[in-house]
Write an enzyme that holds these catalytic residues in place. Structure first.
Site, PDB file in Angstrom:
ATOM      1  N   CYS A  51      -4.295  13.160 -15.697  1.00 11.56           N
ATOM      2  CA  CYS A  51      -4.101  11.999 -15.206  1.00 11.56           C
ATOM      3  C   CYS A  51      -5.218  11.240 -14.673  1.00 11.56           C
ATOM      4  O   CYS A  51      -6.059  11.836 -13.712  1.00 11.56           O
ATOM      5  CB  CYS A  51      -2.920  12.059 -14.179  1.00 11.56           C
ATOM      6  SG  CYS A  51      -2.517  10.356 -13.273  1.00 11.56           S
ATOM      7  N   CYS A  86      -0.279   7.515 -16.387  1.00 15.27           N
ATOM      8  CA  CYS A  86      -0.628   8.425 -17.538  1.00 15.27           C
ATOM      9  C   CYS A  86       0.649   8.629 -18.295  1.00 15.27           C
ATOM     10  O   CYS A  86       0.612   9.182 -19.427  1.00 15.27           O
ATOM     11  CB  CYS A  86      -1.087   9.531 -17.252  1.00 15.27           C
ATOM     12  SG  CYS A  86      -0.133  10.932 -16.255  1.00 15.27           S
ATOM     13  N   LYS A 144      -9.886  -2.971  25.584  1.00 16.76           N
ATOM     14  CA  LYS A 144      -9.267  -1.608  25.736  1.00 16.76           C
ATOM     15  C   LYS A 144      -9.608  -0.940  24.375  1.00 16.76           C
ATOM     16  O   LYS A 144      -8.644  -1.064  23.598  1.00 16.76           O
ATOM     17  CB  LYS A 144      -7.749  -1.519  26.349  1.00 16.76           C
ATOM     18  CG  LYS A 144      -7.541  -0.179  26.857  1.00 16.76           C
ATOM     19  CD  LYS A 144      -6.084  -0.055  27.550  1.00 16.76           C
ATOM     20  CE  LYS A 144      -5.867   1.303  28.116  1.00 16.76           C
ATOM     21  NZ  LYS A 144      -5.563   2.387  27.141  1.00 16.76           N
TER      22      LYS A 144
END
Length: 657
Positions: free
Chosen positions: A423, A403, A111
């Site tokens: 970052c 960071c 299905k």
């Protein structure tokens, strides 16, 4: 060979190549040859529009956007199926069938978890496609369905009328690629392939649907003129001959064989291109189906077996925190390996801190795990009676693990987010946003080129874009000297942008495009803005406490200060554009609604702002004028209710002149 013959030959070759690639998964034509032939066909059809045909491979790119989907009444209802949840219920279904047809046999199919559609063909040409809707009435999504390469636009040796039913789906591979792309852009992720397929098929712009690389699998003949079939198996063989991608299927004589097939489908579900949400059991003989008939809701000759979600205990070994490309910190459970739904699971998302706290999840716990929707592993609960001594409640870190910058919780949700402007985890998303059209508008710097620059180590922050060397860019794959020159020119042009664009490019939380322009006009220079307190910021129109604090926090970050310093040294403009002498819209607020012919929304907004006015997104008592184009909706209604003057586009243009 004349033009008409060449067009027909190209279409045949492209149709065959498409069938081999998208249906048989066995390509014989290279991508280069396919693209070359398609381009040649496009050129010929453009030069000879009388040869253009709706079944041409060139018509899969998507037509014009529509304002809404028309309703379609299905010639044959698209019935739903009754669910069965265990093998006992399945045996009861078999007993009911055999009480009417003792010799019944079955076809078992996976299905497919997608969106059900009906496809109509007349004299072999695809003329209309509609969603299931309520089974009786669906929506006309023909243009979007044309973009799906596994749906033939023309079938060979066709009857005068053919309607087939199938499922539109998004393959697992495409789904993951799409979500990765959306994550890079900072967009909301799709929960699962079915949601992605449904959302893509119902796009009003077919070009967007075409980009989503949808697929389709056919599982039923709904209507056919002039052909008689005895069994469902025969119809599937017929569909395969007509170049459709047909659902995998198994024929079974007994309910025990049916159970065996269902078990096999469940165990091998990971091998399918698509996700499944069960297995379908259908009586094979079509005359038997007629005898069995239907209830008011379901056919009595079919059932959908739903696999029970597997739940198993395992130990949570660790929790690691990942930083997404939008800066969101996501905790992930590292699990002792456990087998679930055909695969070995070793990790599961823990969503956010609220989820962890609510369930009191700790490192070392034994947890109950399952696959949500048979796709995504999730932790259901903690088995407290198995908790070892000495475990501690878990809390996400206060600083970004990538960071080291402080993290903050979203005001409007449960996400905890890194605040770092440089970052590395957010680099791709930040660069793509920085270069986007509404920000610094660096033409040619799309996400693909951004990835090339990052992967080559040439760019580690937005400021690095202004220190690129042309020869280094030219050496990148798929770039070359000319592309590098064009990119460097675009980067250089961006230095002259207004301060409002630069502020928006920074991607400061809560600061959208309009707020950035307003702030830039108010302070005039980046230096003045840097020196502004939160109280100073709140004196700016529409800047509240949350936004002011977000701006202040961003400028206070050492990463942000480093970014600004390098941009300044590179010569990027840090001042707002001088306001023109034309201030005719000073103090006025305009709202644009409906489709404008002379201007885009952005162009009209810019013209208003250049003349001292404000372009707002919603109608209020403070609105001065509403400019209404074609198909204006709720904003026009609200303007009339509030007695706000409404301008036509022509009247607005006269005001500009």
């Amino acid at each position: 060979m004349d033009v008409k013959q060449e067009v027909e030959l190209l279409r045949r070759e492209l149709e065959q190549a498409g069938y081999e690639y998208y249906v048989l998964d066995n390509p014989t034509m290279s991508d280069y040859d396919y693209d070359h032939k398609l381009r040649r066909l496009e050129d010929l059809e453009l030069a000879h529009p009388e040869l253009l045909s709706p079944d041409s491979p060139t018509q899969r790119v998507g037509g014009a956007p529509v304002s809404d989907f028309a309703k379609v009444t299905h010639r044959v209802p698209l019935e739903s199926l009754q669910d069965v949840f265990d093998y006992d219920e399945l045996r009861q279904f078999d007993q009911r069938v055999r009480a009417v047809e003792p010799e019944a046999t079955y076809v078992v199919e996976p299905k497919v978890d997608g969106l059900s559609v009906a496809l109509e063909y007349e004299d072999g040409l695809f003329v209309r496609g509609a969603t299931r809707g309520d089974g009786q009435v669906g929506e006309d999504v023909t243009e979007n369905l044309r973009t799906i390469h596994s749906i033939p636009l023309r079938i060979p040796d066709a009857p005068s009328k053919l309607i087939v039913r199938g499922e539109v789906f998004m393959s697992k591979k495409v789904f993951h690629q799409l979500n990765e792309e959306r994550e890079r852009r900072g967009e909301a992720l799709f929960a699962n392939p079915r949601n992605a397929a449904a959302g893509s098929l119902r796009q009003l712009d077919p070009k967007i649907a075409a980009q989503r690389k949808l697929d389709a699998i056919i599982f039923n003949v709904q209507w056919v003129d002039g052909i008689q079939f005895s069994t469902h198996q025969e119809t599937l063989e017929y569909l395969k001959q007509k170049n459709y991608k047909v659902v995998p299927h198994y024929t079974c004589k007994t309910v025990d064989e049916v159970i065996e097939c269902i078990s096999h489908i469940g165990e091998t579900r990971e091998d399918f291109l698509f996700d499944i949400d069960g297995a379908v059991v259908k009586v094979n003989d079509l005359a038997h189906r007629t005898q069995l008939g239907s209830t008011a809701k379901f056919p009595r000759w079919a059932a959908a077996y739903k696999y029970p979600p597997e739940e198993k205990p395992t130990q949570l070994l660790d929790i690691v925190v990942q930083v997404g490309r939008t800066g969101v910190l996501t905790p992930k459970a590292i699990l002792a390996p456990v087998r679930l739904a055909g695969t070995t699971v070793t990790n599961a998302t823990l969503h956010n801190q609220d989820f962890i706290s609510e369930k009191d999840i700790r490192i070392g716990d034994t947890v109950l795990v399952r696959k949500a929707g048979e796709i995504i592993p999730e932790v259901l609960s903690v088995l407290i009676d198995k908790r070892p001594e000495g475990t501690q409640p878990y809390h996400l870190p206060d600083t970004c693990p990538e960071c080291g910058q402080p993290v903050c919780r979203d005001e409007d949700g449960a996400h905890i987010r890194c605040t770092g402007a440089e970052c590395p985890a957010q680099l791709l998303r930040n660069l793509a946003h920085f270069a986007s059209r509404d920000a610094m508008d660096i033409e040619g710097l799309g996400i693909a080129v951004v990835e090339l620059l990052v992967n080559a180590g040439l760019v580690k922050s937005a400021a690095d874009l202004y220190y690129l060397e042309p020869q280094s860019v030219a050496a990148l794959e798929r770039m070359g000297k000319k592309s590098a020159e064009n990119l460097m020119e675009a980067v250089e042009r961006s230095k002259e942008n207004d301060l409002g664009r630069l502020l928006y490019a920074f991607g400061i939380r809560q600061v959208g495009q309009k707020a950035a322009k307003t702030i830039a006009r108010h302070f005039g220079s980046l230096q003045a803005l840097q020196e502004a307190s939160a109280e100073d910021l709140m004196c700016v129109d529409d800047i509240g406490t949350v936004t002011a604090q977000s701006i202040r926090s961003w400028f206070d970050s050492p990463q942000s200060q480093h970014l600004i310093r390098r941009l300044m040294e590179a010569g990027v403009n840090m001042t707002a554009a001088q306001q023109g002498s034309d201030r005719r819209f000073e103090g006025m607020t305009f709202v644009l609604t409906g489709a404008l012919e002379r201007f885009t929304r952005d162009e009209a907004s810019a013209l208003i702002e250049e003349r001292g006015g404000k372009a707002a997104g919603s109608v209020s008592k403070k609105t001065t004028y509403v400019v209404a184009g074609e198909s204006a909706g709720s904003k026009l209604k609200k303007a009339n209710e509030l007695g706000i003057p409404v301008l036509t586009e022509d009247e607005f243009a006269q005001m500009l002149e």
